[in-house]
Scaffold this motif. Sequence first.
Motif, PDB file in Angstrom:
ATOM      1  N   GLN A  37       0.846  -1.191   0.000  1.00 32.78           N
ATOM      2  CA  GLN A  37       0.000   0.000   0.000  1.00 32.78           C
ATOM      3  C   GLN A  37       0.875   1.232   0.000  1.00 32.78           C
ATOM      4  O   GLN A  37       1.715   1.400   0.891  1.00 32.78           O
ATOM      5  CB  GLN A  37      -0.935   0.037   1.213  1.00 32.78           C
ATOM      6  CG  GLN A  37      -1.879   1.223   1.189  1.00 32.78           C
ATOM      7  CD  GLN A  37      -2.865   1.231   2.333  1.00 32.78           C
ATOM      8  OE1 GLN A  37      -2.613   0.677   3.404  1.00 32.78           O
ATOM      9  NE2 GLN A  37      -4.015   1.849   2.116  1.00 32.78           N
ATOM     10  N   GLY A  40      -2.093   7.153  -2.111  1.00 31.84           N
ATOM     11  CA  GLY A  40      -2.744   7.478  -3.369  1.00 31.84           C
ATOM     12  C   GLY A  40      -2.814   6.346  -4.375  1.00 31.84           C
ATOM     13  O   GLY A  40      -3.312   6.545  -5.495  1.00 31.84           O
ATOM     14  N   MET A  41      -2.315   5.163  -3.996  1.00 26.13           N
ATOM     15  CA  MET A  41      -2.278   4.046  -4.962  1.00 26.13           C
ATOM     16  C   MET A  41      -3.187   2.897  -4.564  1.00 26.13           C
ATOM     17  O   MET A  41      -3.301   1.916  -5.299  1.00 26.13           O
ATOM     18  CB  MET A  41      -0.845   3.519  -5.091  1.00 26.13           C
ATOM     19  CG  MET A  41       0.146   4.539  -5.599  1.00 26.13           C
ATOM     20  SD  MET A  41      -0.195   5.024  -7.278  1.00 26.13           S
ATOM     21  CE  MET A  41       0.197   3.519  -8.149  1.00 26.13           C
ATOM     22  N   GLY A  42      -3.823   2.977  -3.457  1.00 24.65           N
ATOM     23  CA  GLY A  42      -4.628   1.854  -3.010  1.00 24.65           C
ATOM     24  C   GLY A  42      -3.738   0.676  -2.639  1.00 24.65           C
ATOM     25  O   GLY A  42      -2.563   0.854  -2.286  1.00 24.65           O
ATOM     26  N   LEU A  43      -4.280  -0.518  -2.745  1.00 31.45           N
ATOM     27  CA  LEU A  43      -3.498  -1.726  -2.486  1.00 31.45           C
ATOM     28  C   LEU A  43      -3.206  -2.421  -3.814  1.00 31.45           C
ATOM     29  O   LEU A  43      -4.111  -2.587  -4.633  1.00 31.45           O
ATOM     30  CB  LEU A  43      -4.274  -2.687  -1.576  1.00 31.45           C
ATOM     31  CG  LEU A  43      -4.162  -2.412  -0.086  1.00 31.45           C
ATOM     32  CD1 LEU A  43      -5.112  -1.303   0.320  1.00 31.45           C
ATOM     33  CD2 LEU A  43      -4.452  -3.677   0.711  1.00 31.45           C
ATOM     34  N   LEU A  45      -1.550  -5.875  -5.607  1.00 34.07           N
ATOM     35  CA  LEU A  45      -1.194  -7.261  -5.348  1.00 34.07           C
ATOM     36  C   LEU A  45       0.209  -7.555  -5.856  1.00 34.07           C
ATOM     37  O   LEU A  45       0.529  -7.302  -7.013  1.00 34.07           O
ATOM     38  CB  LEU A  45      -2.217  -8.186  -6.018  1.00 34.07           C
ATOM     39  CG  LEU A  45      -2.023  -9.684  -5.830  1.00 34.07           C
ATOM     40  CD1 LEU A  45      -2.175 -10.062  -4.358  1.00 34.07           C
ATOM     41  CD2 LEU A  45      -3.030 -10.454  -6.682  1.00 34.07           C
TER      42      LEU A  45
END
Lengths: 114, 112
Positions: A37, A40-43, A45
């Motif tokens: 995480q 500003g990029m979220g999560l 994978l």
Amino acid sequence: NAGVTQTPKFQVLKTGQSMTLQCAQDMNHNSMYWYRQDPGMGLRLIYYSASEGTTDKGEVPNGYNVSRLNKREFSLRLESAAPSQTSVYFCAIRTGGAGANVLTFGAGSRLTVL
Amino acid sequence: ELKVEQNPLFLSMQEGKNYTIYCNYSTTSDRLYWYRQDPGKSLESLFVLLSNGAVKQEGRLMASLDTKARLSTLHITAAVHDLSATYFCAVLSQGGSEKLVFGKGTKLTVNP
């Protein structure tokens, strides 16, 4: 975050050093995941494992390796850390009844690469 | 490739007001999730939406799913300060890959 244990919680590395993030579950689930995480990029994978002995790449696998030697543990290794790998790393397991596939997350590991 | 977009990314609202967060996704999926994250904490599952027209409610939050429009909404009713957090939607990628793709999150601040 009952059931998913991540270690360490915090780590500072120098560029080029290596380290392994550990994740262990106590709920006997097959699927385990590693996300990172960033603000500003979220999560995103990194890798996931559908079962013991299998692993698959996610969106951002470069610079990482994983190992799923048994059902309980899924480790994430940085062989040569780079500042771009400064992030918060979350391990997750897939729980819930048939069809739900809810991801339960660990508490996170905050990694800083200098 | 599955893309998930949330808007707005930042939301500041007053207590007592209503608002909606939107989550659009680019390819077919029949599973959508909403998560909440408090600062410095992990993610907490809020809702799982499994079919077209699904609606789930918990307290002041209500989530819905329109699979034909590839759209989910998270509606906040009469906001209170305790709802301040970052909310993420996530969509399960089809084809058996088990990949859950997240949006960038909506940071909600509820002001007194």
